[in-house]
Design a protein around this motif. Structure first.
Motif: not given
Length: 163
Positions: A32-59
């Motif tokens: 929600d913005g409280s966790m440390i990320g590699i990039y500053e995430r602000i709309a509209p530059r959110l990742t797809v997972c952030e736009k889905l209010d989801s956790i980014s996982l790798f498969d």
């Protein structure tokens, strides 16, 4: 070696500080913005997972129909290595949390949902998990140490035993 170790696994990449917060809270949650990320995430530059209010996982266990290398002659290993730098984004220490696939898969967004949105998303590899993931779903923790761009090491730990 790290990419080979992760083949067939579903995982999340984070910082050591975020890992400590995850252990304290008892779950991985969408940022929600409280966790440390590699990039500053602000709309509209959110990742797809952030736009889905989801956790980014790798498969790294994709069915054949999902594999779509950039170059037809490229092997899956070569494809992973082209962008695998996300495995050591956080310097000097990155934490990789490996999840039990059966516990996590019911809440994954579909590729079709992700493709409809604009934003960073690694096709064939990145998946978005809706809602929190209990730390009980973690099967392995991996500590990746990066001394410099050419020297990286990793060590594996059972579940959440990493201190």
């Amino acid at each position: 070696p790290l990419v080979q170790h992760l083949r067939g696994k579903l995982f999340h990449v984070t910082t050591i500080a975020n890992y400590r917060a995850i252990k304290q809270e008892g779950f991985v949650k969408p940022n929600d913005g409280s966790m440390i990320g590699i990039y500053e995430r602000i709309a509209p530059r959110l990742t797809v997972c952030e736009k889905l209010d989801s956790i980014s996982l790798f498969d790294f266990n994709q069915p054949d129909e999902r594999i779509f290398p950039l170059i037809v002659t490229e092997t899956l290993q070569e494809y992973f290595l082209e962008w695998a730098n996300f495995l050591w984004w956080y310097k000097p220490t990155t934490v990789i949390l490996v999840f039990n696939r059966q516990e996590v898969c019911p809440n994954l967004a579909t590729d079709e949902e992700c493709k409809k949105l604009r934003g960073q998303w690694i096709y064939n590899v990145e998946v978005c998990h809706r809602g929190p993931i209990a730390i009980s779903a973690i099967t392995e923790s991996i500590l990746v140490l990066t001394e410099d761009e050419l020297k990286r090491t990793f060590e594996t730990f059972p579940a959440t035993s990493l201190e």
